[in-house]
Design an enzyme around this catalytic site. Structure first.
Site, PDB file in Angstrom:
ATOM      1  N   LYS A 160       0.834  -1.200   0.000  1.00  0.00           N
ATOM      2  CA  LYS A 160       0.000   0.000   0.000  1.00  0.00           C
ATOM      3  C   LYS A 160       0.872   1.254   0.000  1.00  0.00           C
ATOM      4  CE  LYS A 160      -3.575   0.053   2.803  1.00  0.00           C
ATOM      5  NZ  LYS A 160      -4.779   0.052   1.920  1.00  0.00           N
TER       6      LYS A 160
ATOM      7  N   ARG B 294      -2.986   2.783   8.697  1.00  0.00           N
ATOM      8  CA  ARG B 294      -3.273   1.475   8.068  1.00  0.00           C
ATOM      9  C   ARG B 294      -2.017   0.631   7.961  1.00  0.00           C
ATOM     10  NH1 ARG B 294      -8.007   2.392   4.249  1.00  0.00           N
ATOM     11  NH2 ARG B 294      -8.307   4.645   4.280  1.00  0.00           N
TER      12      ARG B 294
ATOM     13  N   GLY C 220      -7.169  -7.859   4.829  1.00  0.00           N
ATOM     14  CA  GLY C 220      -8.044  -8.029   5.984  1.00  0.00           C
ATOM     15  C   GLY C 220      -7.402  -8.708   7.174  1.00  0.00           C
TER      16      GLY C 220
ATOM     17  N   MET D 277      -4.663  -7.716   8.942  1.00  0.00           N
ATOM     18  CA  MET D 277      -4.110  -6.836   9.979  1.00  0.00           C
ATOM     19  C   MET D 277      -5.025  -5.640  10.197  1.00  0.00           C
ATOM     20  SD  MET D 277      -0.072  -7.173   9.236  1.00  0.00           S
ATOM     21  CE  MET D 277      -0.321  -6.698   7.558  1.00  0.00           C
TER      22      MET D 277
ATOM     23  N   ARG E 233      -5.667   0.352  -8.667  1.00  0.00           N
ATOM     24  CA  ARG E 233      -5.087  -0.989  -8.865  1.00  0.00           C
ATOM     25  C   ARG E 233      -5.529  -1.506 -10.225  1.00  0.00           C
ATOM     26  NH1 ARG E 233      -8.873  -3.785  -4.208  1.00  0.00           N
ATOM     27  NH2 ARG E 233     -10.830  -3.141  -5.134  1.00  0.00           N
TER      28      ARG E 233
ATOM     29  N   HIS F 150     -12.814 -43.164 -21.976  1.00  0.00           N
ATOM     30  CA  HIS F 150     -13.364 -43.159 -23.333  1.00  0.00           C
ATOM     31  C   HIS F 150     -14.211 -41.915 -23.563  1.00  0.00           C
ATOM     32  CE1 HIS F 150     -16.473 -44.349 -26.324  1.00  0.00           C
ATOM     33  NE2 HIS F 150     -15.394 -44.796 -26.955  1.00  0.00           N
TER      34      HIS F 150
ATOM     35  N   SER G 123       7.925 -37.486 -31.506  1.00  0.00           N
ATOM     36  CA  SER G 123       6.831 -36.733 -30.917  1.00  0.00           C
ATOM     37  C   SER G 123       6.639 -37.271 -29.510  1.00  0.00           C
ATOM     38  CB  SER G 123       5.572 -36.935 -31.765  1.00  0.00           C
ATOM     39  OG  SER G 123       4.498 -36.260 -31.167  1.00  0.00           O
TER      40      SER G 123
ATOM     41  N   CYS H 231       2.893 -34.014 -28.301  1.00  0.00           N
ATOM     42  CA  CYS H 231       1.497 -34.124 -28.746  1.00  0.00           C
ATOM     43  C   CYS H 231       0.602 -34.596 -27.615  1.00  0.00           C
ATOM     44  CB  CYS H 231       1.390 -35.053 -29.950  1.00  0.00           C
ATOM     45  SG  CYS H 231       1.849 -36.745 -29.588  1.00  0.00           S
TER      46      CYS H 231
ATOM     47  N   TYR I 169       7.980 -27.929 -32.115  1.00  0.00           N
ATOM     48  CA  TYR I 169       6.565 -27.572 -32.108  1.00  0.00           C
ATOM     49  C   TYR I 169       5.840 -28.242 -30.950  1.00  0.00           C
ATOM     50  CZ  TYR I 169       5.594 -32.230 -33.819  1.00  0.00           C
ATOM     51  OH  TYR I 169       5.517 -33.585 -33.919  1.00  0.00           O
TER      52      TYR I 169
END
Lengths: 877, 877
Positions: free
Chosen positions: B22, B91, B100, B102, B335, B451, B766, B834, B854
């Site tokens: 912050k 803060r 949340g 602290m 933000r 399957h 492959s 693959c 690839y």
């Protein structure tokens, strides 16, 4: 110009490439002064030159005839001399033995004149004529490429004329007629006279032997056996010796020691006034070799001395063929004698005592696979067997008994003292009591790691599994194999070493560790650097392993303990538990049983390490088959037993929920430990309580806790923490420290690939090479061995079955990697293997080379492993 | 001495460690001149020193008050000044966000006097008193550790006195009473007066924030999120701004662009004369942000310019909280804005056009997992859903339809235009026609590679599998989930991306490749060096993949072609064949069908490579379930159909013979090719005949033949020889050359370990990473994902599911080894993957780093793979 021809005396056993195997053997015997019929060898180089030019190379014939002249001078006989004719044999002999593939001509030098001379000389004209008749036939076939049928037809016609049916009944007159007609046939068939000139005979015979290198059957043999076509064959020309020159001549075969027992005495037989083929033909009964001491004392003495010389020279028992020609001894052949496993061991040990071999040589000589047969009850090799099927050799040993298709019945009959063979499509934990009661087991389904196979091996009982040649019809209490139907109650014999199923009871031979064998193994222990431990699940197995020389238990599988008939119901209760509390209650009841198990095994291995693997198999292996349960439910419902039906329905649901598609890769090993830590905690507690009891009794237990199937380091870290907590609690209760080591099995490839990470936590690695082979290849052993591995091995896609001999390229590479990366992290990491490869000599060689600390194998394999480990050391040094 | 306190202007966004998240954010905004309420930050180092000493470090208080004085001077207000009191917030703010966890104190500086002053200043005494009342309560709780109940009791009592039920109804007089009694409670509870001195309040509040670093919930949060305890928190002291000082004040929240569509317009709402909590409380209805242009034109203009500045500075769309105090704009927070996948893409592309981002930055920004959602029909995020069960997210996409339990019925209803969801315990090839007709499939058994899952992914249909929360009762046409019974015909919606099963029909959102998305992918293509291909089994899949930008088919599975309802009977006939001749007859009938398949796919990928994998699964996958057949046999027998019974008995026998214990490791892949070469020969013939047709039509097919599951080099060598012979025969018939490449899948560890040997024969590798992961880990995916993987992931035994993200330590090591040793033998070896990992961004990163050529993934994953490949390139460069 290089020489192509050498007298036997000029070569030695090291000239195999040039002189061929036979030529080198004859040379060696001649060189050391043994009485070998003299002769000479034409080299393989001559053959190669002949093949290239399709003709004799320059000078070869001249060189051959020069050596022939030298031979004639030496023996005082001349080729073609009618008075005292030199006869020779012309034999092939390649660098690598190709038995029967190439050609041979005997009795070369005979013609009408020399045959009559031989008749006079031997006083046996009939024999001389018959020899000439045979020579024409052999020469005609081998050298002149004539059809044997033509000669057979002549022989049959003459026999018919004479009114006889056997060749031996032909008299001299008839033989003369055969010879005349043979020579006519040769002229008709070849368009030329039979070559009566012995020099011409020799030239043609040598050519024929060279040509036979390329006959079709020799080519096929070379292709199958991967023998290069370029080697060529040598040709051996050797004086014929005659054992049939009266009562001071003879012939015989003998072993220099008894090949069955190894006793140091000549073992063989002889005939006087006979040739080798008479012994083989069996017309006259040969006499035991000892009787030669009376018949021809000085010859016998010469044989005894020759045998001693041969054994010393070759460092091995020899199998000899000899001929005595007028009290003159000739050795025709000597070779290492085949012998029984038992004889091999005794002979080697005796040889060391006699100073013929060193201990190292004696060890190196043994064939571990042959030695293995000493350790199981075997089918008597002499027995006639009626083989009706063949399955997988799943657990070695032989056993006979009545066929029983049901475990309960096996238990009943077995309890009554009856020998039974349990025959099932496959076995499950429900059949355990039947396996215990039976002498052996035969299954039609499942491979070398099926339930039946594993349990039988664990019990040291014979098993033949996956025998899909038999069709088992449990409903009708019979099985069918090769159109033979065998009913319950009939006797069969199974041979778990070969996979044979045999009708009836066959005599078997008992195994034992006889004194020479123990001596040999003691020497092996002095030589080897690789440790040998055993896989043992019971105190009995551990004790047996120790007897066989195991220095610890490398793998104690706890799951088999869960399958005992007193435990299985509790184990099932544990698995069916809905809550962790009810599971713990069941585990609490298993605890004392497990403690007793560990107490027994640790006690039996007092002073030596015992590596206990925590529970490994998937839980569904402990539940009955779903279909069986369904049938029981239907029955319970039909009979109105609703409570039973409801209880069974719970079993079925849990079994269904635990069902796995690939149990081998499923919810087992450390995965159980992570999800149900209470199971491993119970086992650890049982181990440490047993340890505490033993320590308090002054014993010396060495506990190693092994976590199976680890693949990622955090699995082991969690289990180590769990075991540590249990150990500390147990030590607090006992009031003493309870030392232990913790390690893991490396049995999936990932574990080997991250061995460095795992070694942060593990104090030892044990390679589970069965599973590591399965996962590295992607083979399910049970499926592979019944489906595609036979084709792979037959077609040489695989050189070896990787479940028998460790695959160096894949599995071996992972092992080496894990050893090196594990030791880099933890230099004192202890590493061994505990798969079945631990008992395989080739795999043991690999383990030695890879720097493993030990192998662990089944108790019956321990002696082989000790021997193979010593051989591995000798091979590497 | 180091400094502990910094004005916001002194830091920047890079000072997170020291100033906390912050503090760094406030510093950054201050630094670039945005209107942030001024203040200062006490560093995390001060906190660490405080924790060590249990007290403020030397000089901290002095430094804090010096900075307070500076702040007072700057804003012209003084803490505790009754005329114009400075109020501050105090803060926490750790380096890593712990939302949340602290403590925070607002409105610090109020006491009786300053509250009255604030009342005068705002013209709203009630508000000032209420603020003071709240401050006491918050301070009492956070700083003085008092129980909130004491304050609540007071408030309830006063409300009862006043006869009101809501806090807002309390008037000034009543609030005065509350304040009096609050102060009494404080004195009673703490033994001291409430600190009216604002400096004392500040000191205590800072201490309390420091202390809150070690409150129990913060400690738990840090442990779970692996945040080190040693970081400490910073403390931000900031002037309070008031949006409730009349109609020229206000407060609001906005996104700098539309977070749903990405349109470049402000998107948000505001309230005049209000504080942030009023917007949240929903008492007054906020107004659209556009209306602020009328209400406060200059402020609106300032907001527009600030937004432009923020986007430019952060290079991202911002989500802002602001307050206007008397026309003075203050930003309280900014933000990165959360946005839809579609908006994220449009914004990134617009930013490039506006010069805010480079193309590389735009690519780097995308979350590929979010982008993935653009490619499937999704459940409308705004819809309310009635989730009744959750299974495995087996095939993404959402679909709704009537529940059907039978494939035939699915076909009938689907054919009639009805949307149906097929619900089965599991599916088999017999259900294919039902899957074709259905919108999606739900199964209670089977995993991500069951399957149903594979077929549905192949068809691009949603599937939820292994949903064991539903109990399917096919006999009664219903399923039960979470005590809800769903009957056939009722409508459900399944979400294959999350595994949700939802009652009723839920609105869904259509996917498409909109222009900005295509633009982004084109940029990705320019950046990436890794190729992207697709797994496609049909011409339709191939065409879709090409649309999505695939540059070839990296995996064409031929087995799915065998499952078509026209082929399956012929395939079964082939499997049941007793002789090689009858098998060949069945194969001859399959040949034209396969040729048509390959013709279609090669045509759809004209000019690009198509890698066709020959038959892979075990043959039993094509046979019906044994139990079903048994039931059919019983029925046929009962009905006297003896021929049918006999035929079925044959099917059952063959299915039984083909049964496997671990099909994943069984008789499949190249093992089929070696044992039944005629099957692969037929497939090769079909491929080359299709190639010949296309070449003659002037097309440009690029054929690559892939042999699956190779583990030993001779397997591939034999298949290569077989394919070469078939190719030569086909080329002779066609009269033209039929070029092709041959290679293998590396999918068992051994193949990777002997990659050098295999590369002697293979032109490409492959990596089948699904199976390679299964075998390397020893996991059966179907079993693992339903049994132990959930525990492993929950307990962090595994950081990731290795079937989703490629395991670098084990599988990745094998891949790197195979690439390096394969390329050493064959430098131009083409390598790719693959498996499903081909579509996973983290795995794609690995493939890029490992030098693969690839990746190949399902068509719908192609765009993600293109994006991820570009990101991988950017991450490595």
């Amino acid at each position: 110009m290089s020489r192509y021809v050498f007298y036997f005396e000029e070569g030695s056993k090291d000239d195999r490439d040039k002189l061929g195997g036979k030529g080198a053997g004859l040379a060696e015997m001649s060189r050391i002064g043994l009485p070998v019929p003299p002769g000479f060898t034409i080299t393989t180089e001559a053959c190669i030159a002949y093949q290239a030019a399709h003709d004799f190379p320059d000078g070869l014939l001249e060189e051959t005839f020069e050596h022939l002249a030298g031979l004639e001078q030496r023996v005082g006989k001349v080729l073609g001399d009618p008075k005292d004719p030199l006869l020779v044999s012309v034999r092939s002999g390649a660098p690598i033995s190709m038995p029967g593939m190439m050609d041979t001509v005997l009795n070369l030098g005979l013609n009408r004149e020399t045959a009559e001379g031989l008749g006079r000389l031997t006083g046996n004209r009939r024999f001389a004529l018959d020899s000439f008749r045979r020579f024409i036939q052999m020469f005609g076939n081998v050298v002149l490429h004539m059809d044997m049928d033509r000669f057979e037809a002549v022989l049959d016609a003459v026999k018919a004329d004479q009114g006889v049916t056997e060749d031996q009944r032909l008299d001299e007159h008839a033989l003369m007629a055969v010879i005349d007609r043979y020579l006519t046939v040769v002229r008709e068939e070849t368009g030329a006279d039979f070559p009566e000139d012995p020099h011409r005979q020799l030239e043609l015979a040598i050519k024929a032997v060279f040509d036979s290198w390329n006959n079709p059957r020799a080519e096929v043999y070379r292709r199958i056996n991967k023998i290069p076509d370029t080697l060529g064959t040598a040709v051996n020309v050797q004086m014929m010796a005659f054992g049939n020159m009266g009562e001071t001549s003879g012939t015989g075969v003998l072993f220099t020691r008894d090949p069955n027992t190894g006793e140091p005495r000549l073992y063989g037989e002889f005939l006087t006034n006979a040739q080798g083929e008479d012994v083989v033909a069996g017309i006259r009964t040969p006499r035991p070799i000892e009787e030669l001491a009376q018949a021809l004392p000085s010859t016998y003495q010469e044989i005894v001395e020759t045998c001693r010389l041969l054994e010393k020279h070759y460092g091995d028992v020899q199998d000899i063929e000899f001929t005595v020609e007028r009290e003159h001894l000739f050795l025709l052949q000597t070779r290492s004698a085949k012998r029984t496993a038992r004889a091999a061991v005794k002979i080697a040990v005796d040889f060391v005592a006699e100073g013929i071999l060193t201990r190292e040589e004696a060890i190196r000589r043994q064939d571990p696979e042959q030695v293995r047969r000493l350790l199981y009850r075997q089918i008597d090799p002499a027995a006639r067997v009626d083989e009706i099927a063949r399955g997988l050799p799943a657990s070695p040993g032989a056993a006979a008994g009545r066929v029983v298709f049901d475990a309960d019945e096996a238990e009943a009959l077995g309890g009554a003292g009856e020998a039974v063979i349990l025959v099932r499509p496959e076995t499950t934990p429900d059949d355990i009591h039947g396996l215990v009661a039976a002498q052996g087991v035969l299954t039609s389904r499942g491979g070398m790691t099926s339930h039946a196979a594993i349990v039988a091996r664990g019990m040291g009982k014979p098993a033949v599994t996956g025998c899909d040649m038999v069709r088992i019809d449990v409903a009708h209490n019979l099985f069918v194999a090769a159109n033979r139907t065998v009913h319950a109650g009939e006797i069969i014999t199974i041979d778990g070493a070969t996979g044979r199923v045999i009708a009836g009871e066959v005599p078997t031979v008992e195994p034992n560790l006889f004194p020479e064998f123990e001596t040999l193994l003691t020497w092996a222990d002095e030589i080897r650097t690789l440790g040998v431990e055993a896989n043992a699940d019971t105190p009995e197995d551990a004790a047996r392993a120790r007897e066989f020389g195991a220095k610890g238990v490398g793998l104690c599988r706890t799951e088999h303990m869960f399958m005992g008939s007193d435990r299985l119901p509790v184990v099932q209760e544990m698995i069916l538990a809905d809550t962790i509390e009810s599971r713990k209650r069941a585990l609490d009841r298993l605890l004392p049983m497990q403690e007793a198990d560990f107490y027994g095994i640790l006690g039996a291995m007092d002073g030596l390490p015992v590596t206990i693997r925590l529970l490994d198999p998937p839980l569904h292996e402990f539940l009955p088959d779903v279909e069986d349960v369904s049938a029981e439910i239907r029955q319970a419902e039909a009979e109105g037993r609703e409570d039973d039906a409801a209880r069974l329905e719970q079993v079925r649901r849990r079994a269904n929920a635990l069902h796995e598609f690939n149990p081998m890769l499923g919810f087992r090993g450390v995965r159980l430990g992570v999800v149900y830590p209470e199971i491993y905690a119970m086992q650890a507690r049982a181990i440490f309580q047993a340890e505490a009891r033993l320590l308090k009794e002054g014993r010396d237990p060495h506990v190693e806790v092994m976590i199976p199937l680890v693949g990622v380091a955090p699995e082991l870290a969690r289990m180590r923490e769990l075991v540590r907590e249990v150990n500390e609690a147990a030590a607090r209760v006992a009031g003493i420290a309870l030392p232990y080591k913790i390690g893991t099995m490396i049995e999936v490839p990932r574990a080997a690939l991250v061995a460095g990470e795992i070694a942060e936590t593990a104090e030892f690695f044990s390679f589970g090479t069965n599973d590591l082979t399965q996962t590295t290849f992607g083979y399910s052993r049970d499926d592979a061995e019944s489906k595609f591995l036979p084709t792979y091995l037959a077609d040489k896609v695989l050189a070896e079955n990787p479940f028998v001999t460790l695959d160096r390229g894949g599995v071996g590479r992972l092992i080496r990697l894990a050893v090196s990366e594990g030791r880099a992290v933890r230099p004192d990491l202890r590493v061994g293997i505990c798969g079945e490869h631990g008992g395989d000599p080739a795999s043991i060689q690999f383990c030695h080379e890879s720097g493993l600390d030990y192998v662990s194998c089944s108790p019956y394999r321990v002696p082989i492993a000790r021997l193979a480990a010593a051989q591995a050391r000798l091979a590497s040094s």
